[in-house]
Motif scaffolding. Sequence first.
Motif, PDB file in Angstrom:
ATOM      1  N   ALA A 146      -1.793  -6.928 -18.245  1.00 23.08           N
ATOM      2  CA  ALA A 146      -1.972  -7.573 -16.941  1.00 23.08           C
ATOM      3  C   ALA A 146      -0.624  -7.944 -16.320  1.00 23.08           C
ATOM      4  CB  ALA A 146      -2.846  -8.817 -17.081  1.00 23.08           C
ATOM      5  N   ALA A 147       0.262  -8.507 -17.121  1.00 17.60           N
ATOM      6  CA  ALA A 147       1.565  -8.934 -16.591  1.00 17.60           C
ATOM      7  C   ALA A 147       2.403  -7.760 -16.114  1.00 17.60           C
ATOM      8  CB  ALA A 147       2.324  -9.710 -17.662  1.00 17.60           C
ATOM      9  N   VAL A 148       2.324  -6.635 -16.809  1.00 14.21           N
ATOM     10  CA  VAL A 148       3.135  -5.475 -16.441  1.00 14.21           C
ATOM     11  C   VAL A 148       2.498  -4.677 -15.307  1.00 14.21           C
ATOM     12  CG1 VAL A 148       4.037  -3.270 -17.295  1.00 14.21           C
ATOM     13  CG2 VAL A 148       4.235  -5.309 -18.695  1.00 14.21           C
ATOM     14  N   SER A 149       1.176  -4.581 -15.300  1.00 11.91           N
ATOM     15  CA  SER A 149       0.549  -3.674 -14.338  1.00 11.91           C
ATOM     16  C   SER A 149       0.397  -4.262 -12.935  1.00 11.91           C
ATOM     17  CB  SER A 149      -0.803  -3.177 -14.849  1.00 11.91           C
ATOM     18  OG  SER A 149      -1.713  -4.227 -14.956  1.00 11.91           O
ATOM     19  N   PHE A 150       0.370  -5.583 -12.779  1.00 14.63           N
ATOM     20  CA  PHE A 150       0.240  -6.127 -11.425  1.00 14.63           C
ATOM     21  C   PHE A 150       1.407  -5.726 -10.522  1.00 14.63           C
ATOM     22  CE2 PHE A 150      -2.868  -9.329 -13.170  1.00 14.63           C
ATOM     23  CZ  PHE A 150      -3.954  -8.748 -12.546  1.00 14.63           C
ATOM     24  N   PRO A 151       2.665  -5.804 -10.972  1.00 14.78           N
ATOM     25  CA  PRO A 151       3.745  -5.295 -10.113  1.00 14.78           C
ATOM     26  C   PRO A 151       3.651  -3.784  -9.876  1.00 14.78           C
ATOM     27  CG  PRO A 151       4.641  -6.745 -11.796  1.00 14.78           C
ATOM     28  CD  PRO A 151       3.207  -6.518 -12.134  1.00 14.78           C
ATOM     29  N   TRP A 152       3.204  -3.026 -10.882  1.00 15.81           N
ATOM     30  CA  TRP A 152       3.058  -1.581 -10.704  1.00 15.81           C
ATOM     31  C   TRP A 152       1.953  -1.257  -9.710  1.00 15.81           C
ATOM     32  CZ3 TRP A 152       6.216   2.195 -11.535  1.00 15.81           C
ATOM     33  CH2 TRP A 152       7.232   2.024 -12.467  1.00 15.81           C
ATOM     34  N   LEU A 153       0.872  -2.038  -9.707  1.00 17.75           N
ATOM     35  CA  LEU A 153      -0.190  -1.817  -8.721  1.00 17.75           C
ATOM     36  C   LEU A 153       0.338  -2.035  -7.310  1.00 17.75           C
ATOM     37  CD1 LEU A 153      -3.223  -3.478 -10.486  1.00 17.75           C
ATOM     38  CD2 LEU A 153      -3.087  -1.118  -9.710  1.00 17.75           C
ATOM     39  N   ALA A 154       1.194  -3.025  -7.125  1.00 17.85           N
ATOM     40  CA  ALA A 154       1.781  -3.268  -5.806  1.00 17.85           C
ATOM     41  C   ALA A 154       2.682  -2.102  -5.390  1.00 17.85           C
ATOM     42  CB  ALA A 154       2.564  -4.571  -5.820  1.00 17.85           C
ATOM     43  N   ARG A 155       3.421  -1.558  -6.346  1.00 15.61           N
ATOM     44  CA  ARG A 155       4.311  -0.430  -6.023  1.00 15.61           C
ATOM     45  C   ARG A 155       3.522   0.835  -5.674  1.00 15.61           C
ATOM     46  NH1 ARG A 155       7.343  -2.728 -10.495  1.00 15.61           N
ATOM     47  NH2 ARG A 155       9.258  -3.614  -9.663  1.00 15.61           N
ATOM     48  N   THR A 156       2.479   1.122  -6.471  1.00 14.33           N
ATOM     49  CA  THR A 156       1.719   2.352  -6.193  1.00 14.33           C
ATOM     50  C   THR A 156       0.862   2.221  -4.947  1.00 14.33           C
ATOM     51  OG1 THR A 156      -0.038   1.652  -7.714  1.00 14.33           O
ATOM     52  CG2 THR A 156       1.676   3.096  -8.596  1.00 14.33           C
ATOM     53  N   ALA A 157       0.441   1.006  -4.607  1.00  9.36           N
ATOM     54  CA  ALA A 157      -0.322   0.812  -3.372  1.00  9.36           C
ATOM     55  C   ALA A 157       0.564   1.011  -2.141  1.00  9.36           C
ATOM     56  CB  ALA A 157      -0.944  -0.573  -3.343  1.00  9.36           C
ATOM     57  N   ALA A 158       1.864   0.852  -2.305  1.00 11.25           N
ATOM     58  CA  ALA A 158       2.791   1.011  -1.183  1.00 11.25           C
ATOM     59  C   ALA A 158       3.182   2.468  -0.944  1.00 11.25           C
ATOM     60  CB  ALA A 158       4.044   0.187  -1.427  1.00 11.25           C
ATOM     61  N   ILE A 159       2.795   3.366  -1.826  1.00 11.70           N
ATOM     62  CA  ILE A 159       3.104   4.787  -1.627  1.00 11.70           C
ATOM     63  C   ILE A 159       2.263   5.314  -0.473  1.00 11.70           C
ATOM     64  CG2 ILE A 159       3.020   7.090  -2.668  1.00 11.70           C
ATOM     65  CD1 ILE A 159       3.389   5.739  -5.389  1.00 11.70           C
ATOM     66  N   ASP A 167      -6.795   6.543  -4.099  1.00 12.40           N
ATOM     67  CA  ASP A 167      -6.863   5.272  -4.822  1.00 12.40           C
ATOM     68  C   ASP A 167      -7.071   5.488  -6.317  1.00 12.40           C
ATOM     69  OD1 ASP A 167      -6.412   3.631  -2.692  1.00 12.40           O
ATOM     70  OD2 ASP A 167      -8.519   3.117  -2.363  1.00 12.40           O
ATOM     71  N   ALA A 168      -7.961   6.409  -6.667  1.00 11.29           N
ATOM     72  CA  ALA A 168      -8.266   6.642  -8.080  1.00 11.29           C
ATOM     73  C   ALA A 168      -7.080   7.245  -8.821  1.00 11.29           C
ATOM     74  CB  ALA A 168      -9.480   7.556  -8.208  1.00 11.29           C
ATOM     75  N   GLY A 176      -4.640   4.986 -11.028  1.00 17.20           N
ATOM     76  CA  GLY A 176      -4.258   5.864 -12.131  1.00 17.20           C
ATOM     77  C   GLY A 176      -2.844   5.595 -12.606  1.00 17.20           C
ATOM     78  N   LEU A 177      -1.906   5.593 -11.660  1.00 17.75           N
ATOM     79  CA  LEU A 177      -0.502   5.325 -12.015  1.00 17.75           C
ATOM     80  C   LEU A 177      -0.232   3.840 -12.215  1.00 17.75           C
ATOM     81  CD1 LEU A 177       1.383   7.708  -9.556  1.00 17.75           C
ATOM     82  CD2 LEU A 177       0.994   8.042 -11.989  1.00 17.75           C
ATOM     83  N   ALA A 212      -2.404   1.297 -13.062  1.00 20.11           N
ATOM     84  CA  ALA A 212      -3.124   0.553 -14.100  1.00 20.11           C
ATOM     85  C   ALA A 212      -3.331   1.380 -15.366  1.00 20.11           C
ATOM     86  CB  ALA A 212      -4.461   0.060 -13.562  1.00 20.11           C
ATOM     87  N   SER A 213      -3.894   2.569 -15.236  1.00 20.60           N
ATOM     88  CA  SER A 213      -4.199   3.373 -16.432  1.00 20.60           C
ATOM     89  C   SER A 213      -2.940   3.815 -17.151  1.00 20.60           C
ATOM     90  CB  SER A 213      -5.011   4.610 -16.049  1.00 20.60           C
ATOM     91  OG  SER A 213      -6.292   4.252 -15.635  1.00 20.60           O
ATOM     92  N   LEU A 214      -1.959   4.265 -16.389  1.00 20.45           N
ATOM     93  CA  LEU A 214      -0.723   4.745 -16.996  1.00 20.45           C
ATOM     94  C   LEU A 214       0.082   3.601 -17.623  1.00 20.45           C
ATOM     95  CD1 LEU A 214       0.614   7.486 -17.374  1.00 20.45           C
ATOM     96  CD2 LEU A 214       2.023   6.993 -15.399  1.00 20.45           C
ATOM     97  N   VAL A 215      -0.134   2.394 -17.173  1.00 21.08           N
ATOM     98  CA  VAL A 215       0.521   1.236 -17.775  1.00 21.08           C
ATOM     99  C   VAL A 215      -0.253   0.780 -19.021  1.00 21.08           C
ATOM    100  CG1 VAL A 215       1.112  -1.186 -17.402  1.00 21.08           C
ATOM    101  CG2 VAL A 215       1.549   0.482 -15.612  1.00 21.08           C
ATOM    102  N   ALA A 216      -1.577   0.793 -18.943  1.00 23.36           N
ATOM    103  CA  ALA A 216      -2.403   0.319 -20.059  1.00 23.36           C
ATOM    104  C   ALA A 216      -2.323   1.247 -21.263  1.00 23.36           C
ATOM    105  CB  ALA A 216      -3.851   0.175 -19.611  1.00 23.36           C
ATOM    106  N   PHE A 217      -2.190   2.547 -21.028  1.00 20.86           N
ATOM    107  CA  PHE A 217      -2.192   3.524 -22.123  1.00 20.86           C
ATOM    108  C   PHE A 217      -1.091   3.284 -23.163  1.00 20.86           C
ATOM    109  CE2 PHE A 217      -0.657   7.610 -23.774  1.00 20.86           C
ATOM    110  CZ  PHE A 217      -1.754   7.953 -24.564  1.00 20.86           C
TER     111      PHE A 217
END
Length: 133
Positions: free
Chosen positions: A19-32, A44-45, A50-51, A53-58
């Motif tokens: 959760a701590a790592v993926s929230f900033p990544w979600l903001a970055r990928t949403a800005a693409i 979105d998927a 995908g990039l 949340a899933s790619l961070v969680a894996f």
Amino acid sequence: MRRLLIPLCGGAATGGLIAAVSFPWLARTAAIAMPRSFNLYLWDALVVFGLGASLVAFPLMLAGLRLARAHGTGVAAMLVAAMLALVAGLVVLDALEGGGSVLMAWAVGMLLAALVHRYWRRSDQGPLQAHAR
């Protein structure tokens, strides 16, 4: 019960880290910026969740599974504890109502990590030891 204590604690810690790592990544990928002719739901998927949340969680879940040396019910306990920690993170941020997509993306990444972990455990044991179980 003692056998499940390490996977439960490891899963909760891994879920918090995801959760701590993926929230900033979600903001970055949403800005693409999405191309004009691209389907919004597919974008979105694949890109945002995908990039982001899933790619961070894996890799984080895979590292947690490998460090905890979980197998069998330990893997399931670790996945459940991680999901509960992720839901708790969404509750703290007051994002649970709209967080279904990110929960699914986290679940996909963590389940893929569990599958890879299972495959690696079998290859680490060798063919004779894998059939003995």
